[in-house]
Design a protein around this motif. Structure first.
Motif, PDB file in Angstrom:
ATOM      1  N   SER A   1      10.914  63.789 111.522  1.00 55.83           N
ATOM      2  CA  SER A   1      10.569  63.427 112.915  1.00 55.83           C
ATOM      3  C   SER A   1       8.792  62.593 112.533  1.00 55.83           C
ATOM      4  O   SER A   1       8.476  62.334 113.609  1.00 55.83           O
ATOM      5  N   LEU A   2       8.268  62.568 111.678  1.00 52.24           N
ATOM      6  CA  LEU A   2       6.728  61.565 111.681  1.00 52.24           C
ATOM      7  C   LEU A   2       6.967  59.896 111.860  1.00 52.24           C
ATOM      8  O   LEU A   2       8.036  59.457 111.810  1.00 52.24           O
ATOM      9  N   GLU A   3       6.507  59.247 112.305  1.00 54.18           N
ATOM     10  CA  GLU A   3       6.381  57.806 112.430  1.00 54.18           C
ATOM     11  C   GLU A   3       6.509  57.466 111.911  1.00 54.18           C
ATOM     12  O   GLU A   3       6.081  58.030 110.174  1.00 54.18           O
ATOM     13  N   GLU A   4       6.863  56.406 110.945  1.00 53.23           N
ATOM     14  CA  GLU A   4       7.424  55.879 110.138  1.00 53.23           C
ATOM     15  C   GLU A   4       6.589  55.425 109.011  1.00 53.23           C
ATOM     16  O   GLU A   4       6.627  55.816 107.864  1.00 53.23           O
ATOM     17  N   GLY A   5       5.209  54.702 110.020  1.00 47.44           N
ATOM     18  CA  GLY A   5       4.131  54.037 109.029  1.00 47.44           C
ATOM     19  C   GLY A   5       3.303  55.738 107.532  1.00 47.44           C
ATOM     20  O   GLY A   5       3.140  55.366 106.768  1.00 47.44           O
ATOM     21  N   ASP A   6       3.061  56.872 109.087  1.00 41.98           N
ATOM     22  CA  ASP A   6       3.046  58.170 108.085  1.00 41.98           C
ATOM     23  C   ASP A   6       3.939  58.672 107.845  1.00 41.98           C
ATOM     24  O   ASP A   6       3.615  59.685 106.324  1.00 41.98           O
ATOM     25  N   PHE A   7       5.158  58.765 107.511  1.00 44.17           N
ATOM     26  CA  PHE A   7       6.342  58.877 106.658  1.00 44.17           C
ATOM     27  C   PHE A   7       6.233  57.719 105.073  1.00 44.17           C
ATOM     28  O   PHE A   7       5.629  58.584 104.288  1.00 44.17           O
ATOM     29  N   GLU A   8       5.833  56.905 105.434  1.00 43.67           N
ATOM     30  CA  GLU A   8       6.054  56.106 104.186  1.00 43.67           C
ATOM     31  C   GLU A   8       4.964  56.441 103.207  1.00 43.67           C
ATOM     32  O   GLU A   8       4.408  56.997 102.502  1.00 43.67           O
ATOM     33  N   LYS A   9       3.554  57.125 104.172  1.00 45.95           N
ATOM     34  CA  LYS A   9       2.317  57.197 103.455  1.00 45.95           C
ATOM     35  C   LYS A   9       2.756  58.684 102.989  1.00 45.95           C
ATOM     36  O   LYS A   9       1.995  58.372 101.217  1.00 45.95           O
ATOM     37  N   ARG A  10       3.160  59.414 103.613  1.00 46.77           N
ATOM     38  CA  ARG A  10       3.655  60.633 102.952  1.00 46.77           C
ATOM     39  C   ARG A  10       4.102  60.396 101.315  1.00 46.77           C
ATOM     40  O   ARG A  10       3.787  60.761 100.801  1.00 46.77           O
ATOM     41  N   ILE A  11       5.682  59.595 101.533  1.00 48.00           N
ATOM     42  CA  ILE A  11       5.956  59.120 100.010  1.00 48.00           C
ATOM     43  C   ILE A  11       4.785  58.065  99.238  1.00 48.00           C
ATOM     44  O   ILE A  11       5.009  58.533  98.059  1.00 48.00           O
ATOM     45  N   ALA A  12       4.518  57.490  99.644  1.00 46.95           N
ATOM     46  CA  ALA A  12       3.348  56.399  99.081  1.00 46.95           C
ATOM     47  C   ALA A  12       2.299  58.056  98.374  1.00 46.95           C
ATOM     48  O   ALA A  12       2.196  57.382  97.034  1.00 46.95           O
ATOM     49  N   ASP A  13       1.908  59.018  98.979  1.00 46.47           N
ATOM     50  CA  ASP A  13       0.929  59.988  98.558  1.00 46.47           C
ATOM     51  C   ASP A  13       2.138  60.315  96.871  1.00 46.47           C
ATOM     52  O   ASP A  13       1.480  60.691  95.912  1.00 46.47           O
ATOM     53  N   ALA A  14       2.680  60.971  97.352  1.00 43.47           N
ATOM     54  CA  ALA A  14       3.502  61.031  96.317  1.00 43.47           C
ATOM     55  C   ALA A  14       3.867  60.343  94.838  1.00 43.47           C
ATOM     56  O   ALA A  14       4.187  60.999  93.579  1.00 43.47           O
ATOM     57  N   GLN A  15       4.290  59.421  95.701  1.00 44.75           N
ATOM     58  CA  GLN A  15       3.880  58.399  94.034  1.00 44.75           C
ATOM     59  C   GLN A  15       3.217  57.934  93.248  1.00 44.75           C
ATOM     60  O   GLN A  15       3.095  57.578  92.540  1.00 44.75           O
ATOM     61  N   ARG A  16       1.965  58.467  94.243  1.00 48.56           N
ATOM     62  CA  ARG A  16       0.916  58.037  92.905  1.00 48.56           C
ATOM     63  C   ARG A  16       0.500  58.953  92.075  1.00 48.56           C
ATOM     64  O   ARG A  16       0.034  59.042  90.619  1.00 48.56           O
ATOM     65  N   GLY A  17       0.911  60.474  92.418  1.00 42.52           N
ATOM     66  CA  GLY A  17       0.966  61.445  91.284  1.00 42.52           C
ATOM     67  C   GLY A  17       1.845  60.424  90.067  1.00 42.52           C
ATOM     68  O   GLY A  17       1.666  61.326  89.042  1.00 42.52           O
ATOM     69  N   PHE A  18       2.821  59.738  90.375  1.00 44.03           N
ATOM     70  CA  PHE A  18       3.818  59.096  89.008  1.00 44.03           C
ATOM     71  C   PHE A  18       2.935  57.988  88.119  1.00 44.03           C
ATOM     72  O   PHE A  18       3.665  57.952  87.430  1.00 44.03           O
ATOM     73  N   LEU A  19       3.044  57.153  89.745  1.00 43.80           N
ATOM     74  CA  LEU A  19       2.017  55.717  89.053  1.00 43.80           C
ATOM     75  C   LEU A  19       0.991  55.690  87.763  1.00 43.80           C
ATOM     76  O   LEU A  19       0.979  54.775  87.044  1.00 43.80           O
ATOM     77  N   TRP A  20       0.159  56.337  87.968  1.00 45.77           N
ATOM     78  CA  TRP A  20      -1.175  56.383  86.389  1.00 45.77           C
ATOM     79  C   TRP A  20      -0.749  56.685  85.783  1.00 45.77           C
ATOM     80  O   TRP A  20      -1.645  56.201  84.435  1.00 45.77           O
ATOM     81  N   LEU A  21       0.359  57.023  85.338  1.00 48.52           N
ATOM     82  CA  LEU A  21       0.521  57.612  84.398  1.00 48.52           C
ATOM     83  C   LEU A  21       1.340  55.965  83.256  1.00 48.52           C
ATOM     84  O   LEU A  21       1.285  55.906  81.741  1.00 48.52           O
ATOM     85  N   ARG A  22       1.567  54.646  84.024  1.00 47.99           N
ATOM     86  CA  ARG A  22       1.848  54.102  83.007  1.00 47.99           C
ATOM     87  C   ARG A  22      -0.275  53.170  82.981  1.00 47.99           C
ATOM     88  O   ARG A  22       0.508  52.159  82.443  1.00 47.99           O
ATOM     89  N   ARG A  23      -0.539  53.424  83.659  1.00 51.92           N
ATOM     90  CA  ARG A  23      -2.227  52.841  83.254  1.00 51.92           C
ATOM     91  C   ARG A  23      -2.578  52.246  81.894  1.00 51.92           C
ATOM     92  O   ARG A  23      -2.247  52.477  80.756  1.00 51.92           O
ATOM     93  N   PRO A  24      -2.847  50.985  81.697  1.00 56.31           N
ATOM     94  CA  PRO A  24      -2.969  49.804  79.940  1.00 56.31           C
ATOM     95  C   PRO A  24      -3.937  51.486  79.243  1.00 56.31           C
ATOM     96  O   PRO A  24      -3.609  51.225  77.956  1.00 56.31           O
ATOM     97  N   ASP A  25      -4.891  51.519  79.447  1.00 57.23           N
ATOM     98  CA  ASP A  25      -5.972  53.049  78.805  1.00 57.23           C
ATOM     99  C   ASP A  25      -5.577  54.060  77.988  1.00 57.23           C
ATOM    100  O   ASP A  25      -6.303  54.230  77.038  1.00 57.23           O
ATOM    101  N   ILE A  26      -4.438  54.884  78.371  1.00 55.00           N
ATOM    102  CA  ILE A  26      -3.703  56.148  77.284  1.00 55.00           C
ATOM    103  C   ILE A  26      -1.904  55.316  77.582  1.00 55.00           C
ATOM    104  O   ILE A  26      -1.687  54.177  78.075  1.00 55.00           O
ATOM    105  N   VAL A  27      -1.730  56.320  76.795  1.00 55.21           N
ATOM    106  CA  VAL A  27      -0.214  56.040  76.303  1.00 55.21           C
ATOM    107  C   VAL A  27       0.346  57.958  77.227  1.00 55.21           C
ATOM    108  O   VAL A  27      -0.424  58.536  76.854  1.00 55.21           O
ATOM    109  N   SER A  28       1.619  57.993  77.912  1.00 54.13           N
ATOM    110  CA  SER A  28       1.544  58.896  78.038  1.00 54.13           C
ATOM    111  C   SER A  28       2.485  59.321  77.848  1.00 54.13           C
ATOM    112  O   SER A  28       3.907  58.535  77.572  1.00 54.13           O
ATOM    113  N   ILE A  29       2.885  60.383  76.912  1.00 53.68           N
ATOM    114  CA  ILE A  29       4.699  60.815  76.832  1.00 53.68           C
ATOM    115  C   ILE A  29       5.049  62.420  77.358  1.00 53.68           C
ATOM    116  O   ILE A  29       5.055  62.977  77.252  1.00 53.68           O
TER     117      ILE A  29
END
Ligand code: CAA
Length: 274
Positions: free
Chosen positions: A103-131
């Motif tokens: 029932s969230l507004e579309e922008g708020d809903f997508e922001k909630r998902i974007a916040d969750a995705q942030r937990g995953f995206l940093w694992l590809r940073r070039p200065d680290i290797v994630s295993i």
């Protein structure tokens, strides 16, 4: 343990050991290796919005000496995916349910998902290797967390499954691109739309895992890989990872130019006098 920094340097992005434990996570740093452990084995390391937000905060406050990040799961399964309480009207205490976020507004809903995705995206940073060290089930969000890492070492009992479409959802925790990059569009369609399970031999054959080992040897195999990665100079490793990550989106000519630019920096760093 506070995640790096002195008491003065503690920032809003850092979580205490106790706060992480309440979410079902551990984070430990040993020299240049940071280890994130999903630590809710009794619930097969099911993940919640709190898990993803804590992962993002670990990434934001990663101590600068860390060059290898290992992501593993306590108990028999790496992770059974999203906490199924999200599908119930009650949801996860303090975090809502799918019915409440619907029932969230579309922008708020997508922001909630974007916040969750942030937990995953940093694992590809070039200065680290994630295993990802993956044993047992890696379902849905569990599969996507493994896919978020640069490399996957699996135990011979691994069972990858992209369950989201079978539950009426899409994989939205950044897993679709690495999956396609690894196995190609046709195989990714087949795996996602059938929700079938992929075991260790097939995972290696498809390129979903670099290495499969007996369960009892998983920890040692990951340590050995981390040690081999750490033997390479950090500047060279970071520049090379940056080059390799960008290669699929460039022409040969563009990539050759990028190699030149990175190499000028490397050679100046290593050999320029004064
Ligand atoms: N969420 C919450 N609790 C879970 C869970 C989950 N995803 N998976 C397992 N558990 C709990 C069980 O309820 C059980 O709890 P109790 O002991 O309190 O009853 C405990 O963990 C152990 O589970 P099992 O007895 O089922 O353990 P098992 O080893 O026999 O089976 C399993 C393991 C095959 C992973 C099975 O638990 C299972 O199928 N779990 C559900 C997997 C699933 O469908 N996940 C959703 C994926 S989709 C996704 O992740 C969507 C997204 O991102 C949006």
């Amino acid at each position: 343990m506070s995640l790096g920094g002195s008491a003065e340097a503690v920032s809003a992005s850092e979580l205490s050991e106790k706060e992480l434990a309440e979410i079902g996570l551990r984070f430990e740093v040993d020299g240049e290796i940071g280890t994130i452990t999903l630590d809710r084995p009794g619930k097969r390391n099911a993940q919640t919005f709190a898990t993803w937000s804590a992962l993002a905060r670990i990434g934001e406050s990663l101590p600068s000496q860390v060059r290898v990040v290992v992501v593993k799961g306590e108990g028999p399964s790496f992770s059974a995916g999203i906490d199924l309480r999200m599908f119930t009207p009650e949801g996860v205490p303090g975090q809502g349910s799918f019915a409440s976020v619907a029932s969230l507004e579309e922008g708020d809903f997508e922001k909630r998902i974007a916040d969750a995705q942030r937990g995953f995206l940093w694992l590809r940073r070039p200065d680290i290797v994630s295993i990802a060290a993956v044993q047992g089930h890696a379902i849905g969000a569990g599969f996507q967390l493994a896919l978020a890492c640069d490399l996957r070492v699996v135990a011979d009992d691994v069972r990858f499954c992209m369950k989201e479409p079978a539950l009426g959802l899409v994989p939205d925790l950044t897993g679709t691109k690495p999956l396609v990059d690894l196995v190609g569009v046709p195989r990714a369609i087949e795996l996602c739309l059938t929700a079938r399970t992929v075991g260790a031999d097939e995972a290696v054959r498809l390129g979903l895992a670099e290495l499969a080992v007996p369960v009892a040897e998983l920890g040692q195999a990951v340590q050995d890989l981390a040690a081999a990665l750490l033997a390479t100079d950090r500047g060279a490793a970071t520049a090379t990872k940056r080059l390799l990550q960008a290669a699929p989106g460039r022409t040969l000519t563009e990539q050759a130019a990028a190699e030149r630019a990175e190499q000028v920096v490397r050679i100046r760093t290593l050999f320029a006098s004064g």
